[in-house]
Scaffold this motif. Sequence first.
Motif, PDB file in Angstrom:
ATOM      1  N   ALA A   1      34.074  -5.234 -32.949  1.00 47.73           N
ATOM      2  CA  ALA A   1      34.785  -6.383 -33.537  1.00 47.73           C
ATOM      3  C   ALA A   1      36.129  -6.500 -32.813  1.00 47.73           C
ATOM      4  O   ALA A   1      36.741  -5.491 -32.474  1.00 47.73           O
ATOM      5  N   ASP A   2      36.573  -7.729 -32.566  1.00 48.18           N
ATOM      6  CA  ASP A   2      37.840  -7.911 -31.851  1.00 48.18           C
ATOM      7  C   ASP A   2      39.034  -7.664 -32.757  1.00 48.18           C
ATOM      8  O   ASP A   2      40.092  -7.233 -32.302  1.00 48.18           O
ATOM      9  N   VAL A   3      38.846  -7.968 -34.046  1.00 46.53           N
ATOM     10  CA  VAL A   3      39.937  -7.910 -35.023  1.00 46.53           C
ATOM     11  C   VAL A   3      39.368  -7.437 -36.353  1.00 46.53           C
ATOM     12  O   VAL A   3      38.217  -7.752 -36.677  1.00 46.53           O
ATOM     13  N   ILE A   4      40.162  -6.688 -37.117  1.00 47.30           N
ATOM     14  CA  ILE A   4      39.816  -6.480 -38.532  1.00 47.30           C
ATOM     15  C   ILE A   4      40.962  -7.042 -39.347  1.00 47.30           C
ATOM     16  O   ILE A   4      42.120  -6.990 -38.918  1.00 47.30           O
ATOM     17  N   THR A   5      40.632  -7.595 -40.512  1.00 48.20           N
ATOM     18  CA  THR A   5      41.678  -7.918 -41.470  1.00 48.20           C
ATOM     19  C   THR A   5      41.375  -7.144 -42.735  1.00 48.20           C
ATOM     20  O   THR A   5      40.258  -7.175 -43.249  1.00 48.20           O
ATOM     21  N   ALA A   6      42.377  -6.397 -43.204  1.00 49.11           N
ATOM     22  CA  ALA A   6      42.127  -5.465 -44.302  1.00 49.11           C
ATOM     23  C   ALA A   6      43.333  -5.390 -45.221  1.00 49.11           C
ATOM     24  O   ALA A   6      44.459  -5.667 -44.804  1.00 49.11           O
ATOM     25  N   PRO A   7      43.087  -4.944 -46.469  1.00 51.95           N
ATOM     26  CA  PRO A   7      44.236  -4.690 -47.355  1.00 51.95           C
ATOM     27  C   PRO A   7      45.062  -3.531 -46.799  1.00 51.95           C
ATOM     28  O   PRO A   7      44.523  -2.680 -46.062  1.00 51.95           O
ATOM     29  N   LEU A   8      46.340  -3.475 -47.193  1.00 53.71           N
ATOM     30  CA  LEU A   8      47.219  -2.398 -46.716  1.00 53.71           C
ATOM     31  C   LEU A   8      46.629  -1.021 -47.037  1.00 53.71           C
ATOM     32  O   LEU A   8      46.696  -0.100 -46.220  1.00 53.71           O
ATOM     33  N   SER A   9      46.014  -0.903 -48.218  1.00 55.71           N
ATOM     34  CA  SER A   9      45.463   0.400 -48.640  1.00 55.71           C
ATOM     35  C   SER A   9      44.393   0.899 -47.664  1.00 55.71           C
ATOM     36  O   SER A   9      44.316   2.101 -47.381  1.00 55.71           O
ATOM     37  N   ALA A  10      43.578  -0.001 -47.121  1.00 60.87           N
ATOM     38  CA  ALA A  10      42.526   0.412 -46.174  1.00 60.87           C
ATOM     39  C   ALA A  10      43.146   0.833 -44.845  1.00 60.87           C
ATOM     40  O   ALA A  10      42.671   1.773 -44.194  1.00 60.87           O
ATOM     41  N   ILE A  11      44.214   0.148 -44.449  1.00 58.61           N
ATOM     42  CA  ILE A  11      44.876   0.486 -43.176  1.00 58.61           C
ATOM     43  C   ILE A  11      45.572   1.844 -43.289  1.00 58.61           C
ATOM     44  O   ILE A  11      45.398   2.723 -42.429  1.00 58.61           O
ATOM     45  N   THR A  12      46.307   2.051 -44.367  1.00 55.12           N
ATOM     46  CA  THR A  12      47.054   3.318 -44.495  1.00 55.12           C
ATOM     47  C   THR A  12      46.104   4.491 -44.782  1.00 55.12           C
ATOM     48  O   THR A  12      46.438   5.633 -44.472  1.00 55.12           O
ATOM     49  N   ALA A  13      44.915   4.204 -45.325  1.00 51.19           N
ATOM     50  CA  ALA A  13      43.941   5.281 -45.569  1.00 51.19           C
ATOM     51  C   ALA A  13      43.484   5.903 -44.243  1.00 51.19           C
ATOM     52  O   ALA A  13      43.030   7.060 -44.222  1.00 51.19           O
ATOM     53  N   LEU A  14      43.618   5.130 -43.140  1.00 46.43           N
ATOM     54  CA  LEU A  14      43.241   5.681 -41.826  1.00 46.43           C
ATOM     55  C   LEU A  14      44.128   6.865 -41.444  1.00 46.43           C
ATOM     56  O   LEU A  14      43.740   7.704 -40.629  1.00 46.43           O
ATOM     57  N   LEU A  15      45.329   6.917 -42.032  1.00 47.43           N
ATOM     58  CA  LEU A  15      46.265   7.994 -41.705  1.00 47.43           C
ATOM     59  C   LEU A  15      45.797   9.352 -42.220  1.00 47.43           C
ATOM     60  O   LEU A  15      46.185  10.389 -41.686  1.00 47.43           O
ATOM     61  N   LYS A  16      44.992   9.304 -43.284  1.00 51.36           N
ATOM     62  CA  LYS A  16      44.821  10.517 -44.085  1.00 51.36           C
ATOM     63  C   LYS A  16      43.695  11.436 -43.628  1.00 51.36           C
ATOM     64  O   LYS A  16      42.584  10.984 -43.326  1.00 51.36           O
ATOM     65  N   HIS A  17      44.025  12.749 -43.558  1.00 55.19           N
ATOM     66  CA  HIS A  17      42.993  13.785 -43.413  1.00 55.19           C
ATOM     67  C   HIS A  17      43.561  15.073 -43.996  1.00 55.19           C
ATOM     68  O   HIS A  17      44.691  15.463 -43.652  1.00 55.19           O
ATOM     69  N   PRO A  18      42.811  15.764 -44.855  1.00 57.56           N
ATOM     70  CA  PRO A  18      43.356  16.976 -45.489  1.00 57.56           C
ATOM     71  C   PRO A  18      43.718  18.051 -44.468  1.00 57.56           C
ATOM     72  O   PRO A  18      44.674  18.810 -44.673  1.00 57.56           O
ATOM     73  N   LEU A  19      42.994  18.114 -43.344  1.00 57.92           N
ATOM     74  CA  LEU A  19      43.307  19.134 -42.331  1.00 57.92           C
ATOM     75  C   LEU A  19      44.630  18.810 -41.616  1.00 57.92           C
ATOM     76  O   LEU A  19      45.304  19.721 -41.127  1.00 57.92           O
ATOM     77  N   THR A  20      44.963  17.529 -41.546  1.00 56.16           N
ATOM     78  CA  THR A  20      46.275  17.165 -40.989  1.00 56.16           C
ATOM     79  C   THR A  20      47.374  17.682 -41.910  1.00 56.16           C
ATOM     80  O   THR A  20      48.348  18.302 -41.450  1.00 56.16           O
TER      81      THR A  20
END
Length: 221
Positions: free
Chosen positions: A183-202
Amino acid sequence: MKFFIDTANLDQIKEAQDLGVLDGVTTNPSLMAKEGITGEANVIAHYKAICAIVDDNVSAEVISTTYDEMIKEGEALAQLDPKIVVKIPMIKDGVKAIKYLTGKGIRTNCTLIFSPGQALLAAKAGASYVSPFLGRLDDISVDGLALIEEIRLIFDNYGYATEILAASIRGPLHIVSCAKLGADVITAPLSAITALLKHPLTDSGLATFLADHKKAAEAAK
Ligand code: E4P
């Protein structure tokens, strides 16, 4: 891949812009209503406020449904700011309006795409973006991601410049899957974008690094 935020909430748009990864914003009449934005003057002021925050690509949706009204409304929206992309629904008059507005050099985003044929028609008319709604298809037990894959194949077969803007994104996995499918672009709620940050091992890895650093610094005293 471009990241758009799917909201009319100015605080959330600012937060995504501050993160440094935002390429645009998509709004729709429901999202505007959710923020309590009603009446032509308020709607216009709100689009201008959004344009003042982001660098480009602010989708502003027409609320009319006939060709004459849509092109009039689309031209007026486009005049508000060069960052505006006129969002037009996938209906017969909408396709005609996309063709007209494209001819006038106005960018368009064809919304409410639920089939590959609809995406093909919008691309033929010259839409800058097509917005397939993944989540709403998933909601009725139809594979939304398969639609992205089909549209990608069709656009690549013919070299359409129209960009696939994956919409109705529900979470971070949708974003990653869209990236895999091209996909060239995604449009998402802020919560979906910031969820990309998260990993328990990080989190645990960082906690260990900082604790080891502190221990070593104390031992050296
Ligand atoms: C797209 O531009 C729409 O605003 C949006 O993605 C719709 O998503 P929803 O299914 O969450 O309402």
